[in-house]
Structure formats: structure tokens, C-alpha cells
Design an enzyme around this catalytic site. Structure first.
Site, PDB file in Angstrom:
ATOM      1  N   TYR A 161     -17.332  16.467 -15.289  1.00 56.69           N
ATOM      2  CA  TYR A 161     -17.709  15.050 -15.334  1.00 56.69           C
ATOM      3  C   TYR A 161     -18.635  14.691 -14.177  1.00 56.69           C
ATOM      4  O   TYR A 161     -18.451  15.144 -13.051  1.00 56.69           O
ATOM      5  CB  TYR A 161     -16.443  14.190 -15.297  1.00 56.69           C
ATOM      6  CG  TYR A 161     -16.686  12.729 -15.004  1.00 56.69           C
ATOM      7  CD1 TYR A 161     -17.510  11.963 -15.826  1.00 56.69           C
ATOM      8  CD2 TYR A 161     -16.097  12.118 -13.906  1.00 56.69           C
ATOM      9  CE1 TYR A 161     -17.742  10.624 -15.550  1.00 56.69           C
ATOM     10  CE2 TYR A 161     -16.323  10.786 -13.621  1.00 56.69           C
ATOM     11  CZ  TYR A 161     -17.142  10.036 -14.448  1.00 56.69           C
ATOM     12  OH  TYR A 161     -17.371   8.712 -14.159  1.00 56.69           O
ATOM     13  N   LYS A 171      -9.217   5.287 -19.298  1.00 57.98           N
ATOM     14  CA  LYS A 171      -9.623   5.695 -20.634  1.00 57.98           C
ATOM     15  C   LYS A 171      -8.489   5.500 -21.648  1.00 57.98           C
ATOM     16  O   LYS A 171      -8.129   4.385 -21.971  1.00 57.98           O
ATOM     17  CB  LYS A 171     -10.112   7.138 -20.593  1.00 57.98           C
ATOM     18  CG  LYS A 171     -11.121   7.443 -19.480  1.00 57.98           C
ATOM     19  CD  LYS A 171     -12.359   6.558 -19.508  1.00 57.98           C
ATOM     20  CE  LYS A 171     -13.468   7.047 -18.591  1.00 57.98           C
ATOM     21  NZ  LYS A 171     -13.181   6.953 -17.153  1.00 57.98           N
ATOM     22  N   ASP A 186      -8.125  18.066 -15.086  1.00 54.45           N
ATOM     23  CA  ASP A 186      -8.431  16.711 -15.536  1.00 54.45           C
ATOM     24  C   ASP A 186      -8.109  16.652 -17.026  1.00 54.45           C
ATOM     25  O   ASP A 186      -8.805  17.233 -17.858  1.00 54.45           O
ATOM     26  CB  ASP A 186      -9.905  16.389 -15.282  1.00 54.45           C
ATOM     27  CG  ASP A 186     -10.270  14.956 -15.655  1.00 54.45           C
ATOM     28  OD1 ASP A 186      -9.558  14.356 -16.491  1.00 54.45           O
ATOM     29  OD2 ASP A 186     -11.258  14.442 -15.119  1.00 54.45           O
ATOM     30  N   ARG A 209       0.825  -1.211   0.000  1.00 54.03           N
ATOM     31  CA  ARG A 209       0.000   0.000   0.000  1.00 54.03           C
ATOM     32  C   ARG A 209       0.857   1.257   0.000  1.00 54.03           C
ATOM     33  O   ARG A 209       0.523   2.263  -0.629  1.00 54.03           O
ATOM     34  CB  ARG A 209      -0.954  -0.003   1.203  1.00 54.03           C
ATOM     35  CG  ARG A 209      -1.754   1.277   1.375  1.00 54.03           C
ATOM     36  CD  ARG A 209      -2.951   1.111   2.288  1.00 54.03           C
ATOM     37  NE  ARG A 209      -2.698   0.258   3.430  1.00 54.03           N
ATOM     38  CZ  ARG A 209      -2.104   0.662   4.557  1.00 54.03           C
ATOM     39  NH1 ARG A 209      -1.687   1.915   4.680  1.00 54.03           N
ATOM     40  NH2 ARG A 209      -1.938  -0.178   5.565  1.00 54.03           N
TER      41      ARG A 209
END
Length: 377
Positions: free
Chosen positions: A96, A192, A167, A44
Site C-alpha cells: 500500500y 475500511k 496487513d 490516552r
């Protein structure tokens, strides 16, 4: 080194001569008993494979620091994690839908206010208050494809001590590098274009600010939304073909825009720079292409459902940036978290369709669209 070369050659296993980097799956790492220290301790906190990916992400963006997260929204949430009680972030009304949901439903519980504005490009000094600590933006906007002048907004925000978070999912570092234009943080849904095959969830943050880098590393370790080693490796491999895929997708999109603009069954087509000559000029000054996402509306009287059902190649599905073409209705799919009033304010009509163009043969795509438009009558 050009980005096409950097995407392929950023990583080399010089110790063993392997062309493809290894995958380190271990969740824990042996530490020196004397110092109880080591380069890696627990997955982690850090992992060699994720660290390799983060080197690639930083290199492509021209950044000093890169961070990989389990999804684009995990990255977006981490990018806003520096805000504290009493702070405000300004966002465009057309942001978004997932980001809207996070800002509208989650940030208020942390004492942070989100202020949505119709046009970021129209912001002035009077729009900033002492509480304004960040601007979160997309250019092009999703799904309206509106353009915002990055340089102007950076100058304005920094004058008031506010961060600029961009973004850059639609453009990727292949077509636009916001950090070079003065932005403080770049976020991407790596699901994406970076991954590019609709089979992987991932998010990315890059920055040049060492203090922000510390905050994002803490967000990874404390919140735990990190990308696993296997997915990190797959994303490293996918990025190698990013410039090639995006070049083909963009060429296809340009041809499809030309086809749709001249079709009697189409009311309007939107793409980066289509709203005005000024937006086209701004986009050309800060990006090297228009990307491969466009939006459009059918002419009055046409059957939208019949059109979508008649399509053979673009699947009616959320997401974008994959090798296959995808089409969706944002008002009901990607931006359903918004109220009808918020969608209307953002320019997202009930009839707006968003098309993410893939790498298929463009003649097949155009023939398919033409066939579906005839069926819509």
C-alpha cells in the site's frame, strides 16, 4: 462462537442490562488519594470504551491482545515501532502506498532500512541477513491482488528470528485469520471494512505475543495516536454488521468479475487467485473467500476518463470497504507516493483501476459498468 455471533455479542453490559454498551467520554479519571491508582487514569493511556473495542478486535482475530489507533497508518507505524537502529524490514514492492511512504521516508530517519522485493513468495533463506527483523506483507496485495503463502513465509521468517506482520485489511478476520497461520502481528485499516461506511478513521493491531503487546501499549501511550471514545463506540456498532456487509459485497464482486472477464472492453481483470493456479490454491488454503476488491484495465483505445465520468454509482475516490462502491486509479491516488519506477516494479500501471464493490444491487452495478464502458468508446 462463530464470527457472525462474536461481532454482535462480544460485549454485554451485565451491570445495567443495556444491550448497547455505554460511551465513556471522560479524558481523566478519579484516582484513590491513598494509592493514586485506578483502572483508568487518563484517556490516552486507556479508556473503558476503547478497551471494549479492543476486546472486540481481539475476539474477532482470535487474539490475546487488541489495540485501537486513530488511523490505519497509525496502526502500521506502531506495528513497526519495535524496530530499532540497524534493523531491516522486508516488504513487497506492491505494498500500500501509505506504508511505502512511511517505510521510504520515515523509517530511514530512525536508522531502520526497508527492503522492497518483487515477490515475497520467492524469498529463501539466502534473502535473510542478521539485520532482518521483520517481514511486512499483504495478502492479497494492494492493488494487484497477488497472493503470498502465509504459512511458508511464517516458517521461513521465524527460522531467522524475524517477525511476520500482516496487513489484513482486504480480508478482515471474517475471511482470513493470519494469527492462526502463525503470524505475529495483524494490522488493519479499520477505516475500511470494519467501519464500513466511509465516515470513520481507525486502525487496529492484534497479537498473541505479550512482549509485543507491551510495545504496542507503549506506542499508544507515548505516541498518542489512539482512537477517541466516540469513534471507538461507533466502530463497535459498525463491526456488528461486518460479516453481513462483507458477504453481500463479496457476492457482488464475484458477479462483477464474471461480467468484466467476458467484456470486450476489458483487457484484464485481477482478483485474489487470478494470477495462477498456485496462487488460487494458496489463497483457498488460508482464506475463506476472495473478498470484494478487484482491479482491471480497459482495452486499448478506450477513454479511461470518459469511463470514470460516466459511472453513476461507484465514486472516483480513494479508500475501500464501504457500503458504497468506490473506484480509483492507484498510480495517481492511493500509490502516488511511489516513484514511477517503483510502481512499474510493483505491477501498478498507469491504466490500472481498483474497484471496491459495495452492497448495492448487483444488477444496477453491472448495468452502470456496462453503460460506462460503452461511453469509453
Amino acid at each position: 462462537m462463530h464470527i457472525q455471533t462474536a461481532a454482535v455479542h462480544t460485549l454485554r453490559d451485565h451491570e445495567h442490562g443495556a444491550v448497547v454498551p455505554p460511551v465513556h467520554l471522560s479524558s481523566t479519571f478519579e484516582l484513590d488519594p491513598g494509592s493514586e491508582d485506578g483502572a483508568y487514569a487518563y484517556q490516552r493511556g486507556s479508556n473503558p470504551t476503547r478497551a471494549q473495542l479492543e476486546t472486540v478486535l481481539a475476539t474477532l482475530d482470535g487474539a490475546a491482545h487488541g489495540f485501537a489507533f486513530a488511523s490505519g497508518m497509525a496502526a502500521t507505524a506502531a506495528s513497526l515501532s519495535t524496530l530499532t537502529v540497524g534493523d531491516e524490514v522486508i516488504l513487497p514492492a506492491s505494498v500500500y502506498g501509505g506504508t511505502y511512504r512511511f517505510v521510504d521516508l520515515v523509517l530511514p530517519g530512525r536508522g531502520v532500512t526497508g527492503r522492497f522485493v518483487d515477490d515475497l513468495g520467492a524469498l529463501t533463506d539466502e534473502d535473510f541477513t542478521p539485520a532482518t527483523k521483520a517481514i511486512f506483507m499483504e495478502t492479497p496485495a494492494n492493488p494487484t491482488l497477488r497472493i503470498t503463502d502465509l504459512r511458508r513465509l511464517v516458517e521461513l521468517a521465524h527460522r531467522h528470528g524475524a517477525l511476520v506482520i500482516v496487513d489484513n485489511t482486504f480480508m478482515t478476520p471474517v475471511l482470513q485469520k493470519p494469527l492462526d497461520l502463525g503470524a505475529d502481528v495483524v494490522v488493519q485499516s479499520a477505516t475500511k471494512y470494519l467501519a464500513g461506511h466511509s465516515d470513520l478513521l481507525a486502525g487496529a493491531i492484534t497479537t498473541n505475543d505479550p512482549h509485543l503487546a507491551e510495545a504496542f501499549a507503549l506506542a499508544q501511550k507515548a505516541q498518542g495516536g489512539v482512537l477517541a471514545p466516540g469513534e471507538s463506540f461507533r466502530l463497535i456498532q459498525a463491526i456488528k454488521t461486518l460479516p453481513l456487509r462483507l458477504e453481500r459485497q463479496q457476492d457482488n464482486a464475484i458477479a462483477i468479475v464474471d461480467f468484466l472477464r467476458g467484456h470486450e472492453a476489458i483487457r484484464e481483470v485481477w482478483y485474489p487467485g487470478s494470477y495462477s493456479e498456485d496462487e488460487a490454491r494458496v489463497h483457498a488454503s488460508q482464506a475463506t473467500g476472495t473478498g470484494a476488491v478487484l482491479s482491471f484495465e480497459l482495452a486499448a483505445g478506450l477513454d479511461r476518463v470518459a469511463f470514470l465520468r460516466a459511472l453513476r454509482y461507484p465514486a472516483c475516490a480513494v479508500s475501500l470497504g464501504g457500503v458504497e462502491s468506490l473506484i480509483c486509479r492507484p498510480s495517481a491516488m492511493t500509490h502516488e507516493a511511489m516513484t514511477p519506477q517503483a510502481r512499474e516494479r510493483a505491477g501498478i500501471s498507469e491504466d490500472l483501476l481498483r474497484l471496491s464493490v459495495g452492497i448495492e444491487n448487483v444488477d444496477d452495478l453491472i448495468e452502470d459498468l456496462d453503460h460506462a464502458l460503452r461511453a469509453a468508446r
